[in-house]
Motif scaffolding. Structure first.
Motif, PDB file in Angstrom:
ATOM      1  N   ALA A   1       0.828  -1.207   0.000  1.00 15.75           N
ATOM      2  CA  ALA A   1       0.000   0.000   0.000  1.00 15.75           C
ATOM      3  C   ALA A   1       0.862   1.256   0.000  1.00 15.75           C
ATOM      4  O   ALA A   1       0.579   2.220  -0.728  1.00 15.75           O
ATOM      5  CB  ALA A   1      -0.927   0.001   1.214  1.00 15.75           C
ATOM      6  N   GLY A   2       1.944   1.264   0.793  1.00 11.50           N
ATOM      7  CA  GLY A   2       2.828   2.422   0.831  1.00 11.50           C
ATOM      8  C   GLY A   2       3.493   2.689  -0.499  1.00 11.50           C
ATOM      9  O   GLY A   2       3.603   3.843  -0.947  1.00 11.50           O
ATOM     10  N   VAL A   3       3.946   1.631  -1.174  1.00 14.78           N
ATOM     11  CA  VAL A   3       4.590   1.788  -2.480  1.00 14.78           C
ATOM     12  C   VAL A   3       3.588   2.322  -3.509  1.00 14.78           C
ATOM     13  O   VAL A   3       3.920   3.211  -4.321  1.00 14.78           O
ATOM     14  CB  VAL A   3       5.191   0.449  -2.941  1.00 14.78           C
ATOM     15  CG1 VAL A   3       5.669   0.548  -4.387  1.00 14.78           C
ATOM     16  CG2 VAL A   3       6.353   0.052  -2.039  1.00 14.78           C
ATOM     17  N   GLU A   4       2.375   1.795  -3.491  1.00 15.16           N
ATOM     18  CA  GLU A   4       1.373   2.260  -4.458  1.00 15.16           C
ATOM     19  C   GLU A   4       1.023   3.735  -4.223  1.00 15.16           C
ATOM     20  O   GLU A   4       0.882   4.503  -5.184  1.00 15.16           O
ATOM     21  CB  GLU A   4       0.114   1.397  -4.347  1.00 15.16           C
ATOM     22  CG  GLU A   4       0.290  -0.037  -4.810  1.00 15.16           C
ATOM     23  CD  GLU A   4       0.638  -0.119  -6.284  1.00 15.16           C
ATOM     24  OE1 GLU A   4       0.174   0.744  -7.054  1.00 15.16           O
ATOM     25  OE2 GLU A   4       1.373  -1.051  -6.670  1.00 15.16           O
ATOM     26  N   ILE A   5       0.887   4.129  -2.971  1.00 13.36           N
ATOM     27  CA  ILE A   5       0.618   5.535  -2.674  1.00 13.36           C
ATOM     28  C   ILE A   5       1.783   6.407  -3.133  1.00 13.36           C
ATOM     29  O   ILE A   5       1.586   7.510  -3.678  1.00 13.36           O
ATOM     30  CB  ILE A   5       0.364   5.710  -1.164  1.00 13.36           C
ATOM     31  CG1 ILE A   5      -0.981   5.088  -0.773  1.00 13.36           C
ATOM     32  CG2 ILE A   5       0.385   7.184  -0.776  1.00 13.36           C
ATOM     33  CD1 ILE A   5      -2.187   5.771  -1.365  1.00 13.36           C
ATOM     34  N   ALA A   6       3.015   5.948  -2.931  1.00 15.45           N
ATOM     35  CA  ALA A   6       4.184   6.712  -3.358  1.00 15.45           C
ATOM     36  C   ALA A   6       4.208   6.887  -4.873  1.00 15.45           C
ATOM     37  O   ALA A   6       4.495   7.983  -5.376  1.00 15.45           O
ATOM     38  CB  ALA A   6       5.454   6.017  -2.878  1.00 15.45           C
ATOM     39  N   LEU A   7       3.899   5.840  -5.624  1.00 15.15           N
ATOM     40  CA  LEU A   7       3.879   5.936  -7.083  1.00 15.15           C
ATOM     41  C   LEU A   7       2.822   6.933  -7.552  1.00 15.15           C
ATOM     42  O   LEU A   7       3.076   7.748  -8.455  1.00 15.15           O
ATOM     43  CB  LEU A   7       3.610   4.557  -7.684  1.00 15.15           C
ATOM     44  CG  LEU A   7       4.707   3.505  -7.510  1.00 15.15           C
ATOM     45  CD1 LEU A   7       4.254   2.169  -8.070  1.00 15.15           C
ATOM     46  CD2 LEU A   7       5.993   3.949  -8.180  1.00 15.15           C
ATOM     47  N   ALA A   8       1.641   6.869  -6.944  1.00 14.19           N
ATOM     48  CA  ALA A   8       0.583   7.803  -7.333  1.00 14.19           C
ATOM     49  C   ALA A   8       0.975   9.243  -7.015  1.00 14.19           C
ATOM     50  O   ALA A   8       0.710  10.163  -7.809  1.00 14.19           O
ATOM     51  CB  ALA A   8      -0.713   7.428  -6.622  1.00 14.19           C
ATOM     52  N   THR A   9       1.628   9.461  -5.875  1.00 17.66           N
ATOM     53  CA  THR A   9       2.035  10.813  -5.490  1.00 17.66           C
ATOM     54  C   THR A   9       3.136  11.339  -6.404  1.00 17.66           C
ATOM     55  O   THR A   9       3.173  12.533  -6.731  1.00 17.66           O
ATOM     56  CB  THR A   9       2.509  10.818  -4.026  1.00 17.66           C
ATOM     57  OG1 THR A   9       1.500  10.235  -3.203  1.00 17.66           O
ATOM     58  CG2 THR A   9       2.776  12.227  -3.549  1.00 17.66           C
ATOM     59  N   ILE A  10       4.042  10.469  -6.829  1.00 19.35           N
ATOM     60  CA  ILE A  10       5.102  10.881  -7.763  1.00 19.35           C
ATOM     61  C   ILE A  10       4.490  11.361  -9.074  1.00 19.35           C
ATOM     62  O   ILE A  10       4.874  12.409  -9.622  1.00 19.35           O
ATOM     63  CB  ILE A  10       6.086   9.715  -8.000  1.00 19.35           C
ATOM     64  CG1 ILE A  10       6.946   9.484  -6.753  1.00 19.35           C
ATOM     65  CG2 ILE A  10       6.981   9.999  -9.200  1.00 19.35           C
ATOM     66  CD1 ILE A  10       7.828   8.266  -6.839  1.00 19.35           C
ATOM     67  N   LYS A  11       3.546  10.592  -9.602  1.00 17.78           N
ATOM     68  CA  LYS A  11       2.897  11.001 -10.849  1.00 17.78           C
ATOM     69  C   LYS A  11       2.183  12.339 -10.685  1.00 17.78           C
ATOM     70  O   LYS A  11       2.249  13.206 -11.565  1.00 17.78           O
ATOM     71  CB  LYS A  11       1.897   9.924 -11.281  1.00 17.78           C
ATOM     72  CG  LYS A  11       2.535   8.641 -11.762  1.00 17.78           C
ATOM     73  CD  LYS A  11       1.483   7.668 -12.249  1.00 17.78           C
ATOM     74  CE  LYS A  11       2.111   6.388 -12.787  1.00 17.78           C
ATOM     75  NZ  LYS A  11       1.102   5.441 -13.291  1.00 17.78           N
ATOM     76  N   GLU A  12       1.512  12.511  -9.563  1.00 19.04           N
ATOM     77  CA  GLU A  12       0.787  13.764  -9.321  1.00 19.04           C
ATOM     78  C   GLU A  12       1.738  14.945  -9.206  1.00 19.04           C
ATOM     79  O   GLU A  12       1.485  16.023  -9.756  1.00 19.04           O
ATOM     80  CB  GLU A  12      -0.034  13.615  -8.047  1.00 19.04           C
ATOM     81  CG  GLU A  12      -0.862  14.838  -7.694  1.00 19.04           C
ATOM     82  CD  GLU A  12      -1.639  14.645  -6.413  1.00 19.04           C
ATOM     83  OE1 GLU A  12      -2.276  15.630  -5.968  1.00 19.04           O
ATOM     84  OE2 GLU A  12      -1.615  13.536  -5.852  1.00 19.04           O
ATOM     85  N   ALA A  13       2.857  14.766  -8.491  1.00 18.26           N
ATOM     86  CA  ALA A  13       3.812  15.865  -8.303  1.00 18.26           C
ATOM     87  C   ALA A  13       4.485  16.247  -9.611  1.00 18.26           C
ATOM     88  O   ALA A  13       4.682  17.439  -9.905  1.00 18.26           O
ATOM     89  CB  ALA A  13       4.862  15.461  -7.261  1.00 18.26           C
ATOM     90  N   ILE A  14       4.861  15.251 -10.420  1.00 16.25           N
ATOM     91  CA  ILE A  14       5.518  15.553 -11.702  1.00 16.25           C
ATOM     92  C   ILE A  14       4.541  16.241 -12.654  1.00 16.25           C
ATOM     93  O   ILE A  14       4.927  17.122 -13.437  1.00 16.25           O
ATOM     94  CB  ILE A  14       6.079  14.259 -12.313  1.00 16.25           C
ATOM     95  CG1 ILE A  14       7.238  13.733 -11.453  1.00 16.25           C
ATOM     96  CG2 ILE A  14       6.551  14.491 -13.747  1.00 16.25           C
ATOM     97  CD1 ILE A  14       7.821  12.429 -11.936  1.00 16.25           C
ATOM     98  N   GLY A  15       3.269  15.846 -12.593  1.00 17.25           N
ATOM     99  CA  GLY A  15       2.286  16.471 -13.475  1.00 17.25           C
ATOM    100  C   GLY A  15       1.989  17.914 -13.153  1.00 17.25           C
ATOM    101  O   GLY A  15       1.359  18.610 -13.960  1.00 17.25           O
ATOM    102  N   GLU A  16       2.451  18.409 -12.013  1.00 15.79           N
ATOM    103  CA  GLU A  16       2.183  19.798 -11.620  1.00 15.79           C
ATOM    104  C   GLU A  16       3.311  20.749 -11.975  1.00 15.79           C
ATOM    105  O   GLU A  16       3.166  21.959 -11.785  1.00 15.79           O
ATOM    106  CB  GLU A  16       1.930  19.862 -10.105  1.00 15.79           C
ATOM    107  CG  GLU A  16       0.669  19.127  -9.666  1.00 15.79           C
ATOM    108  CD  GLU A  16       0.509  19.108  -8.161  1.00 15.79           C
ATOM    109  OE1 GLU A  16       1.475  19.547  -7.477  1.00 15.79           O
ATOM    110  OE2 GLU A  16      -0.545  18.673  -7.670  1.00 15.79           O
TER     111      GLU A  16
END
Length: 305
Positions: free
Chosen positions: A157-172
């Motif tokens: 769960a932690g890894v999946e949340i980290a991947l989603a947050t990375i995508k969100e941060a790069i997209g901004e």
């Protein structure tokens, strides 16, 4: 008459022998039944005793096995979460412990720092540049009870949340900002993920983006050339600023020399000649008239006095 009497005697003897034989057979049959009955009872009692003995031994062995299996060792890098009858009982630190069979269950967790590689994935920046991004995630267990109780698989769960947050941060952010401020972006991602995974009992030590390259090879080459041009521009800008600083220093030096008069200028001139003529056999030719040389020598002589 004699013959008939002999015949009757023979029949009587045969009947006697037959009766004796039948009596003997009946006596033997009753004794055999008694013996068979006794043997069957003895065999049944022995078999029952043997089965009972085997069952008791098996129960004792099972009890001893369950008793010895209750002992377990927790290593220095581990922590145990003990449940008794389904309810949390205690945390077990490093050492030898005993769990009551059937009543207690123990979940053992590793408390060392875990490292997970982020596989390469496509992410789009705010200026619509598609990148191949990979990185690394470092986390550790902060609350063992929360890891066991609040989430099925805290690591996944932690890894999946980290991947989603990375995508969100790069997209901004645009691509250039991602490259120039990667450290700040990594820190921002780590802070955001820690806020989300705190109820699960894990803590993100660091989330780092290692590589972020455009997916298109032509775009990658163009951005490389742009980066080289940007570096050249920055280099020229630094050199220009350095020349401006040198010019300002020279200007201040000339003002000081002007304030010192001809004598200061002459001393500075002679110092320059001395610096130039450090090597042996150095010849310095000055394009000036003899009168100027005489005046120069005169000035030097007056300065020496």
């Amino acid at each position: 008459m004699q013959d008939e009497q002999n015949l009757e005697n023979n029949e009587v003897e045969e009947d006697s022998r037959k009766l004796e034989r039948e009596t003997t057979e009946k006596g033997q049959s009753g004794l055999g039944r008694l013996i068979n009955f006794v043997l069957n009872r003895v065999l049944k009692i022995t078999l029952t005793t043997a089965i009972l003995y085997i069952v008791i031994n098996l129960l004792v062995l099972n009890f001893m096995f369950q008793l010895t299996s209750g002992f377990h060792v927790i290593n220095e890098h581990q922590v145990g979460v003990r449940f008794r009858l389904g309810k949390f009982h205690s945390l077990e630190q490093a050492g030898l412990h005993f769990a009551i069979p059937i009543l207690d269950t123990v979940d053992v967790l590793n408390t060392w720092e875990h490292v997970v590689e982020i596989p390469s994935q496509s992410v789009a920046t705010s200026d619509l540049i598609t990148l191949d991004v990979d990185g690394v995630i470092r986390y550790r267990i902060r609350d063992p009870l929360a890891v066991v109780v609040n989430i099925d698989d805290a690591s996944l769960a932690g890894v999946e949340i980290a991947l989603a947050t990375i995508k969100e941060a790069i997209g901004e952010v645009p691509y250039q900002e991602l490259i120039s401020e990667r450290r700040d972006i990594n820190q921002k991602i780590t802070t955001q993920v820690n806020t989300k995974v705190k109820p699960w009992g894990i803590e993100m030590v660091g989330i780092e983006i290692k590589r972020a390259l455009p997916s298109d090879a032509k775009l990658r080459d163009a951005l490389g050339e742009l980066a080289i041009s940007e570096l050249a521009r920055e280099s020229e800008e630094i050199l220009s600023k350095a020349e401006i600083n040198v010019a300002n220093v020279l200007k201040e030096a000339s003002e000081v020399l002007d304030a010192g008069g001809e004598t200061a200028k002459t001393l500075r001139f002679l110092q320059m000649l001395e610096t130039i003529s450090t090597g042996e056999g150095t010849v310095i030719m000055l394009p000036m008239a003899p009168s100027n040389i005489s005046d120069l020598l005169g000035s030097v002589a007056e300065t020496s006095k």
